[in-house]
Write an enzyme that holds these catalytic residues in place. Structure first.
Site, PDB file in Angstrom:
ATOM      1  N   GLY A  90       0.816  -1.207   0.000  1.00 19.86           N
ATOM      2  CA  GLY A  90       0.000   0.000   0.000  1.00 19.86           C
ATOM      3  C   GLY A  90       0.847   1.254   0.000  1.00 19.86           C
ATOM      4  O   GLY A  90       2.075   1.213   0.087  1.00 19.86           O
ATOM      5  N   ARG A  93       4.034   5.911   1.962  1.00 16.77           N
ATOM      6  CA  ARG A  93       4.547   7.281   2.055  1.00 16.77           C
ATOM      7  C   ARG A  93       3.984   8.164   0.950  1.00 16.77           C
ATOM      8  O   ARG A  93       4.448   9.269   0.739  1.00 16.77           O
ATOM      9  CB  ARG A  93       6.073   7.289   1.992  1.00 16.77           C
ATOM     10  CG  ARG A  93       6.645   6.712   0.711  1.00 16.77           C
ATOM     11  CD  ARG A  93       8.137   6.475   0.842  1.00 16.77           C
ATOM     12  NE  ARG A  93       8.644   5.722  -0.281  1.00 16.77           N
ATOM     13  CZ  ARG A  93       9.431   6.233  -1.231  1.00 16.77           C
ATOM     14  NH1 ARG A  93       9.775   7.496  -1.172  1.00 16.77           N
ATOM     15  NH2 ARG A  93       9.868   5.484  -2.209  1.00 16.77           N
ATOM     16  N   LYS A 113       4.402  11.916  -3.114  1.00 17.13           N
ATOM     17  CA  LYS A 113       5.312  10.971  -2.451  1.00 17.13           C
ATOM     18  C   LYS A 113       6.049  11.695  -1.329  1.00 17.13           C
ATOM     19  O   LYS A 113       6.575  12.789  -1.528  1.00 17.13           O
ATOM     20  CB  LYS A 113       6.319  10.394  -3.447  1.00 17.13           C
ATOM     21  CG  LYS A 113       5.694   9.480  -4.476  1.00 17.13           C
ATOM     22  CD  LYS A 113       6.723   8.805  -5.355  1.00 17.13           C
ATOM     23  CE  LYS A 113       7.500   7.728  -4.626  1.00 17.13           C
ATOM     24  NZ  LYS A 113       8.346   6.939  -5.540  1.00 17.13           N
ATOM     25  N   GLY A 126       7.047   7.385   6.489  1.00 15.15           N
ATOM     26  CA  GLY A 126       6.180   7.963   5.469  1.00 15.15           C
ATOM     27  C   GLY A 126       6.805   9.107   4.694  1.00 15.15           C
ATOM     28  O   GLY A 126       6.114   9.774   3.928  1.00 15.15           O
ATOM     29  N   ARG A 176       3.910  13.489  -8.494  1.00 11.94           N
ATOM     30  CA  ARG A 176       3.991  12.809  -9.782  1.00 11.94           C
ATOM     31  C   ARG A 176       2.610  12.652 -10.398  1.00 11.94           C
ATOM     32  O   ARG A 176       1.593  12.676  -9.706  1.00 11.94           O
ATOM     33  CB  ARG A 176       4.691  11.463  -9.662  1.00 11.94           C
ATOM     34  CG  ARG A 176       3.917  10.393  -8.939  1.00 11.94           C
ATOM     35  CD  ARG A 176       4.707   9.092  -8.893  1.00 11.94           C
ATOM     36  NE  ARG A 176       3.962   8.060  -8.199  1.00 11.94           N
ATOM     37  CZ  ARG A 176       4.484   6.893  -7.841  1.00 11.94           C
ATOM     38  NH1 ARG A 176       5.748   6.630  -8.114  1.00 11.94           N
ATOM     39  NH2 ARG A 176       3.758   5.991  -7.206  1.00 11.94           N
ATOM     40  N   ARG A 183      -1.522  -0.677  -9.847  1.00 10.34           N
ATOM     41  CA  ARG A 183      -0.358  -1.541 -10.097  1.00 10.34           C
ATOM     42  C   ARG A 183      -0.814  -2.996 -10.253  1.00 10.34           C
ATOM     43  O   ARG A 183      -1.944  -3.345  -9.899  1.00 10.34           O
ATOM     44  CB  ARG A 183       0.613  -1.462  -8.910  1.00 10.34           C
ATOM     45  CG  ARG A 183       0.936  -0.051  -8.443  1.00 10.34           C
ATOM     46  CD  ARG A 183       1.172  -0.012  -6.930  1.00 10.34           C
ATOM     47  NE  ARG A 183       1.373   1.353  -6.453  1.00 10.34           N
ATOM     48  CZ  ARG A 183       2.562   1.913  -6.282  1.00 10.34           C
ATOM     49  NH1 ARG A 183       3.651   1.226  -6.524  1.00 10.34           N
ATOM     50  NH2 ARG A 183       2.669   3.143  -5.858  1.00 10.34           N
ATOM     51  N   ASP A 252       4.620  -4.892  -7.420  1.00 10.56           N
ATOM     52  CA  ASP A 252       3.932  -3.692  -6.949  1.00 10.56           C
ATOM     53  C   ASP A 252       4.536  -2.427  -7.560  1.00 10.56           C
ATOM     54  O   ASP A 252       3.994  -1.327  -7.371  1.00 10.56           O
ATOM     55  CB  ASP A 252       3.983  -3.601  -5.421  1.00 10.56           C
ATOM     56  CG  ASP A 252       5.398  -3.601  -4.874  1.00 10.56           C
ATOM     57  OD1 ASP A 252       6.074  -4.638  -5.020  1.00 10.56           O
ATOM     58  OD2 ASP A 252       5.839  -2.575  -4.323  1.00 10.56           O
ATOM     59  N   ASP A 262       7.533   4.025 -10.325  1.00 14.00           N
ATOM     60  CA  ASP A 262       8.183   3.792  -9.037  1.00 14.00           C
ATOM     61  C   ASP A 262       9.697   3.630  -9.175  1.00 14.00           C
ATOM     62  O   ASP A 262      10.248   2.551  -8.996  1.00 14.00           O
ATOM     63  CB  ASP A 262       7.578   2.583  -8.330  1.00 14.00           C
ATOM     64  CG  ASP A 262       6.549   3.007  -7.296  1.00 14.00           C
ATOM     65  OD1 ASP A 262       6.256   4.213  -7.223  1.00 14.00           O
ATOM     66  OD2 ASP A 262       6.045   2.151  -6.564  1.00 14.00           O
TER      67      ASP A 262
END
Length: 486
Positions: A90, A93, A113, A126, A176, A183, A252, A262
């Site tokens: 999940g 952060r 992020k 986080g 972003r 995902r 993920d 990512d």
């Protein structure tokens, strides 16, 4: 262009409910200040680049303030990490602030992020740090400039908030953009927790919002998976053709849209090495450059497994079987273009394979080779490049075959040069260049990262005064260790 405060939100994912994400407000960072913003990414939201100078810009895009119609939520998903299934990951952060609709009717997720702790943070704080935020910003916008499908980076915001990694650093936030942040791991979560009703809800949402063309198919779900396979085959071909190493291809970290997603300890190849490992935490080399193709197929198989309650296994197998042939076709087409060919011949694949075998172990700079090969006619260019190879006899034979192939192609040198320079970048996002601008930014000097970004935004075009960005990296710059720590 829209005023900064008047973005139009339509939060479709949030409406799926609490089974799919959790409402969470971002935790502000102290003294937010803009490090860098991408005018090209701002344009996706119909924002004037001048808005980056608005003091409100850094406050909104670091979570200090929110649009009234934003609905920040942390998404839940799981995934396979280094081949091992993790039952719940999940947004630990990150937060999906909401979905913005631009004037063209396009939807863009605003994903922050480093926004602080969520129910999925586990033992983490986080936060993101400045170095990782800058690295993702540069990579996102550089890949876009190269024509490689990717999530986008709007801006990086720095702060005085301390965080601890291997040492004390400062927290930062990255905003972003992507049409979706779903995902492979989203589907895995609902499959392995046996929430098949939610699995179907998620699949219906993704197909309707992001794959509407599949709705015309007699089997929309099977068509969806087939499209995901096709997109990933092309994506990985582009990574391999341009020497991009992702570093952490966990399921993920794989976008359902077939875009680069990512960023962690990524790298672009300097000296060609098929076994290059860019993540110093990857002890087994699972995510080495040469393994990215089979790992992508492995991840697609994991996604296919998660879809078995809704799609027939034979349909999934048939679609998965398309991956490698499609990848090979895309990759060969890209290498043909990089070598200056606009036509196809049967022996082209062997010509490419022989070149890479000669590069291996010869310390040939992978991106510079293709750029230099296009500077001059084939024969004089090859004479200059010859000294970089160890197997001179092998290179001489390859050169003769390449020159014969160029002769059959028939283009004159100006046309050949223009064609090759249009696909072979002069400027490459080298790790050492990123490290230099990060160190400057950590001291409060943001001019270097802004200049590097501006140069990389036009990677194929020579820019007077910026010759140093096109130089071969120094020896120390080739072996920088990058980890997942951010």
């Amino acid at each position: 262009m829209k005023p900064l405060t008047e973005l139009t939100f339509d939060n479709r994912y949030a409406r799926l409910g609490d089974a799919f994400s959790t409402p969470v407000l971002p935790e502000p960072i102290a003294e937010p200040r803009l490090v860098i913003a991408s005018p090209a990414a701002m344009a996706l939201l119909d924002l004037d680049p001048a808005e980056a100078d608005n003091p409100l810009f850094a406050q909104l895009f670091s979570g200090h303030k929110l649009w009234s119609t934003a609905e920040p939520r942390a998404m839940v998903y799981s995934g396979h990490q280094f081949g091992q299934y993790n039952p719940q990951l999940g947004d630990g952060r990150g937060l999906l602030l909401g979905e913005v609709v631009n004037a063209a009717g396009e939807y863009w997720d605003l994903h922050l992020k480093g926004a602080g702790q969520t129910p999925y943070s586990r033992s983490g704080d986080g936060r993101a740090v400045l170095r990782s935020s800058i690295r993702e910003f540069l990579a996102s916008e550089y890949l876009y400039a190269l024509g490689i499908p990717t999530s986008r980076a709007l801006c990086v915001t720095a702060s005085s908030t301390p965080v601890w990694r291997e040492k004390q650093e400062r927290a930062a936030m990255l905003l972003r953009l992507a049409p979706s942040h779903v995902r492979f791991g989203h589907f895995e979560y609902f499959f392995y927790t046996r929430q098949h009703e939610q699995l179907k809800t998620l699949l219906d949402h993704v197909v309707h919002c992001h794959f509407p063309e599949c709705l015309a198919d007699a089997e929309p779900y099977a068509a969806f998976f087939r499209t995901v396979v096709e997109r990933n085959a092309e994506l990985i071909a582009r990574w391999q053709a341009y020497g991009f190493c992702h570093g952490v291809m966990n399921s993920d970290n794989m976008s359902i849209l077939g875009i680069t997603f990512d960023f962690g300890p990524y790298a672009f190849l300097d000296d060609f090495d098929a076994q290059h490992i860019c993540n110093h935490s990857d002890d087994s080399g699972r995510y080495s450059y040469s393994n990215q193709v089979p790992i992508a197929q492995w991840n697609l198989a994991a996604l296919g497994q998660a879809l078995t309650p809704l799609v027939a296994v034979e349909q999934l197998r048939e679609a998965l079987g398309r991956f490698l042939p499609l990848y090979q076709a895309h990759y060969l087409d890209l290498l043909r273009r990089r070598l200056g060919f606009s036509t196809a011949e049967e022996q082209d694949q062997a010509l490419v394979e022989r070149l890479l075998q000669l590069m291996q172990g010869s310390a040939v700079d992978y991106p510079r080779f293709f750029r230099q090969l296009g500077e001059l006619a084939a024969e004089p260019a090859l004479r200059l490049l010859r000294e970089e190879f160890v197997d001179l006899a092998g290179f001489d034979q390859w050169s003769a075959d390449y020159c014969a192939r160029c002769h059959r192609e028939g283009a004159d040198q100006p046309a050949r040069r223009a064609r090759m320079h249009a696909v072979n970048p002069l400027y490459v996002l080298r790790n050492y260049l990123a490290q230099q601008v990060i160190e400057a930014a950590e001291q409060g000097d943001y001019a270097p990262v802004r200049e590097l970004h501006a140069v990389l935004s036009q990677p194929f075009t020579a820019q007077p005064g910026h010759e140093r960005y096109a130089e071969r990296p120094p020896q120390w710059g080739k072996h920088l260790e990058i980890s997942c720590s951010s």
